[in-house]
Write a protein that holds these residues in place. Structure first.
Motif, short mmCIF file in Angstrom:
data_model
loop_
_atom_site.label_atom_id
_atom_site.label_comp_id
_atom_site.label_asym_id
_atom_site.label_seq_id
_atom_site.Cartn_x
_atom_site.Cartn_y
_atom_site.Cartn_z
N GLN A 6 7.89 -25.10 3.88
CA GLN A 6 6.81 -24.79 2.83
C GLN A 6 6.36 -23.56 2.84
OE1 GLN A 6 3.64 -27.52 3.86
NE2 GLN A 6 4.69 -28.76 5.28
N GLY A 7 7.14 -22.57 3.11
CA GLY A 7 7.11 -21.21 2.78
C GLY A 7 6.03 -20.53 3.72
N ARG A 8 5.91 -21.04 4.73
CA ARG A 8 5.04 -20.59 5.92
C ARG A 8 5.84 -19.49 6.61
NH1 ARG A 8 2.46 -25.90 7.41
NH2 ARG A 8 4.64 -26.38 7.90
N LEU A 9 5.06 -18.54 7.26
CA LEU A 9 5.70 -17.33 8.20
C LEU A 9 4.93 -17.65 9.47
CD1 LEU A 9 6.26 -14.51 5.64
CD2 LEU A 9 8.10 -15.73 6.72
N ALA A 10 5.83 -17.37 10.56
CA ALA A 10 5.04 -17.21 11.93
C ALA A 10 5.86 -16.21 12.74
CB ALA A 10 5.04 -18.20 12.72
N ALA A 11 5.24 -15.45 13.71
CA ALA A 11 5.92 -14.65 14.49
C ALA A 11 5.50 -15.03 15.97
CB ALA A 11 5.47 -13.23 13.98
N GLY A 12 6.36 -14.60 16.83
CA GLY A 12 6.18 -14.75 18.23
C GLY A 12 6.76 -13.67 19.23
N ASP A 59 -4.31 -22.50 19.35
CA ASP A 59 -4.83 -23.80 18.84
C ASP A 59 -5.98 -24.48 19.33
OD1 ASP A 59 -2.59 -23.62 17.07
OD2 ASP A 59 -1.22 -25.01 18.39
N HIS A 60 -6.41 -24.09 20.81
CA HIS A 60 -7.23 -24.82 21.60
C HIS A 60 -8.42 -24.12 22.13
CE1 HIS A 60 -4.67 -28.17 20.89
NE2 HIS A 60 -3.92 -27.50 21.62
N SER A 61 -8.43 -22.56 21.84
CA SER A 61 -9.74 -21.91 22.19
C SER A 61 -10.13 -21.00 21.04
CB SER A 61 -8.97 -20.85 23.17
OG SER A 61 -8.59 -19.75 22.66
N PRO A 62 -11.45 -20.66 21.07
CA PRO A 62 -12.06 -19.92 20.11
C PRO A 62 -11.79 -18.43 20.09
CG PRO A 62 -13.73 -20.17 21.88
CD PRO A 62 -12.52 -21.01 22.35
N HIS A 63 -10.78 -17.97 21.22
CA HIS A 63 -10.34 -16.63 21.47
C HIS A 63 -8.90 -16.38 20.91
CE1 HIS A 63 -13.98 -16.82 23.74
NE2 HIS A 63 -13.57 -17.68 24.75
N VAL A 64 -8.91 -15.08 20.91
CA VAL A 64 -7.41 -14.46 20.59
C VAL A 64 -6.55 -14.00 21.53
CG1 VAL A 64 -6.03 -12.84 19.23
CG2 VAL A 64 -7.96 -13.77 18.19
N ALA A 73 2.68 -12.41 26.19
CA ALA A 73 3.20 -13.04 24.84
C ALA A 73 2.15 -13.17 24.11
CB ALA A 73 3.75 -14.46 25.35
N ALA A 74 2.72 -13.52 22.72
CA ALA A 74 1.72 -13.55 21.57
C ALA A 74 2.49 -14.34 20.36
CB ALA A 74 1.18 -12.34 20.94
N VAL A 75 1.45 -15.00 19.91
CA VAL A 75 2.14 -15.80 18.57
C VAL A 75 0.96 -15.33 17.52
CG1 VAL A 75 3.11 -17.71 19.79
CG2 VAL A 75 0.73 -18.07 19.10
N MET A 76 1.46 -15.59 16.19
CA MET A 76 0.80 -15.52 15.00
C MET A 76 1.19 -16.16 13.87
SD MET A 76 -0.98 -12.19 13.39
CE MET A 76 -2.31 -12.37 12.20
N ASP A 77 0.28 -17.13 13.25
CA ASP A 77 0.51 -17.73 12.01
C ASP A 77 0.40 -16.96 10.68
OD1 ASP A 77 1.13 -20.66 10.75
OD2 ASP A 77 -1.20 -20.13 10.07
N GLY A 78 1.04 -16.78 9.88
CA GLY A 78 1.09 -16.01 8.67
C GLY A 78 -0.02 -16.48 7.78
N GLU A 79 -0.03 -17.98 7.46
CA GLU A 79 -0.60 -18.51 6.32
C GLU A 79 -2.32 -18.16 6.71
OE1 GLU A 79 -0.20 -22.56 4.08
OE2 GLU A 79 -0.64 -22.63 6.45
N SER A 80 -2.55 -18.56 8.12
CA SER A 80 -4.03 -18.78 8.27
C SER A 80 -4.64 -17.51 9.04
CB SER A 80 -4.18 -19.88 9.33
OG SER A 80 -3.46 -19.76 10.60
N LEU A 81 -3.48 -16.42 9.34
CA LEU A 81 -3.89 -15.43 10.40
C LEU A 81 -4.49 -15.64 11.75
CD1 LEU A 81 -5.20 -12.76 7.41
CD2 LEU A 81 -2.90 -13.24 8.53
N ARG A 82 -4.19 -16.93 12.16
CA ARG A 82 -4.78 -17.10 13.42
C ARG A 82 -3.62 -16.83 14.35
NH1 ARG A 82 -4.71 -22.70 14.84
NH2 ARG A 82 -2.92 -23.09 13.49
N ALA A 102 1.98 -11.42 11.75
CA ALA A 102 2.47 -12.14 10.43
C ALA A 102 1.32 -12.58 9.41
CB ALA A 102 2.81 -13.33 11.00
N ASN A 103 1.61 -12.34 8.11
CA ASN A 103 0.56 -12.85 7.13
C ASN A 103 1.58 -13.85 6.21
OD1 ASN A 103 2.18 -10.85 5.58
ND2 ASN A 103 0.54 -9.27 5.68
#
Length: 335
Positions: A193-199, A117-122, A86-95, A225-226
């Motif tokens: 708020q106009g933020r995008l995300a994908a999972g 959210d809770h690790s330094p990794h991807v 699985a994967a998730v991505m936050d478009g606003e921050s590119l995290r 997502a961006n």
């Protein structure tokens, strides 16, 4: 971004060999599960929560339903195990957060978000990912939780085909191989708020070997997502990786200013088939425009927007917001 935006949520439950001979009971169950996922996710958006909250909530609902190849309904590997990514991505921050090779995580999408959210990794894989899940309090279950008789029988059929040792260029073998590569769930969302995300979440492919990983957990391939675009793919993962499909769609939208429907159609219905792959995707832009291209018999797909009503479609002749997209045969602005 501070201006108010009408929230939108789009989901898919996989593309592939989806025949009209599906039993009425099964079709009803699939449509109901898709509608529930849309309602659960959209409730988050209506409550002012983030696009990421909506995406993960919708995908959890699909992972918990055995009709889909993710979580509870995951397919079996050649060795008779369920192995999830699985994967998730936050478009606003590119995290982003990604997990692969899981055997005991009840909801892989929640672990992907915990990685973000809770690790330094991807990306975390296998036993290390599950150790991290335990640290984070992400629910672990006995592997037997994921077993369903339907998926087990699909493996037995695949193993029988393997034993017949048909050459890989045999049309019957090729057709059987194609059907193995489908089955994923995903969501993309735009919040107030106009933020995008994908999972995206998947049980992989039936009869897979050697720890194969597909496109779903690979950022840019099956999930991306961006600030302008969010994409979740479903299909033959090797081709989505080779084209970096989700990223390419978003680059066409954000860098070339292409309409999202055209951008998605060019990648899904032109580029991937030209290489021998197939599948589908859902895409959403920052204006709330939706694309749902696919080149298979069908794609479980749904969307919900300003009217608050869940819309679900399966077959290629059912109306959806992308039926009026520019033809993928039109020349691309990049050609």
């Amino acid at each position: 971004m501070t201006h108010a935006t009408t929230p939108v949520l789009v989901i898919h439950g996989g593309a592939g060999v989806i025949k009209r001979d599906m039993s009425p009971a099964k079709e009803k169950a699939v449509r109901a599960a898709m509608a529930k996922a849309l309602q659960d996710g959209y409730a988050q958006l209506r409550a002012g929560k983030s696009a990421m909250d909506a995406v993960t909530t919708a995908i959890v609902a699909l992972e918990d339903d055995s009709e889909f190849n993710a979580g509870k309904g995951s397919v079996f590997t050649h060795d008779g195990k369920n192995e999830m990514d699985a994967a998730v991505m936050d478009g606003e921050s590119l995290r982003a957060g990604s997990v692969a090779g899981l055997h005991r995580v009840k909801n892989p999408i929640l672990l992907a978000r915990a990685v973000m959210d809770h690790s330094p990794h991807v990306m975390l894989v296998g036993e290390g990912a599950e150790a991290f899940a335990k640290e984070q309090g992400v629910a672990l279950v006995d592997p037997s939780y994921f077993r369903t008789e339907e998926r087990w029988q699909q493996l037995q059929k695949a193993l029988k085909e393997d034993s017949e040792k048909k050459p890989h260029n045999d049309p019957a073998r090729a057709s059987a191989d194609i059907t193995k590569h489908f089955g994923t769930v995903g969501a993309v969302a735009l919040d107030s708020q106009g933020r995008l995300a994908a999972g995206t979440s998947t049980g992989g492919m039936t009869d897979k070997r050697w720890g194969r990983i597909g496109d779903s957990p690979i950022i840019g391939a099956g999930t991306y997502a961006n600030a302008q675009c969010a994409v979740s793919g479903t299909g033959w993962g090797e081709f989505y990786m080779r084209t970096v499909a989700a990223h390419e769609i978003c680059m066409k939208v954000s860098m070339l200013d292409e309409p999202v429907q055209r951008a998605a159609a060019e990648v899904i219905n032109q580029e991937i088939p030209s290489m021998g792959g197939n599948g589908g995707a859902i895409a959403l832009d920052s204006d709330g425009n939706i694309a749902m291209p696919f080149n298979t018999d069908g794609m479980f797909r749904g969307w919900i927007g300003a009217d608050g009503v869940p819309h679900v479609a399966i077959y290629d002749d059912e109306p959806d917001p992308s039926n009026h997209q520019p033809s993928p045969a039109e020349p691309s602005s990049t050609e």
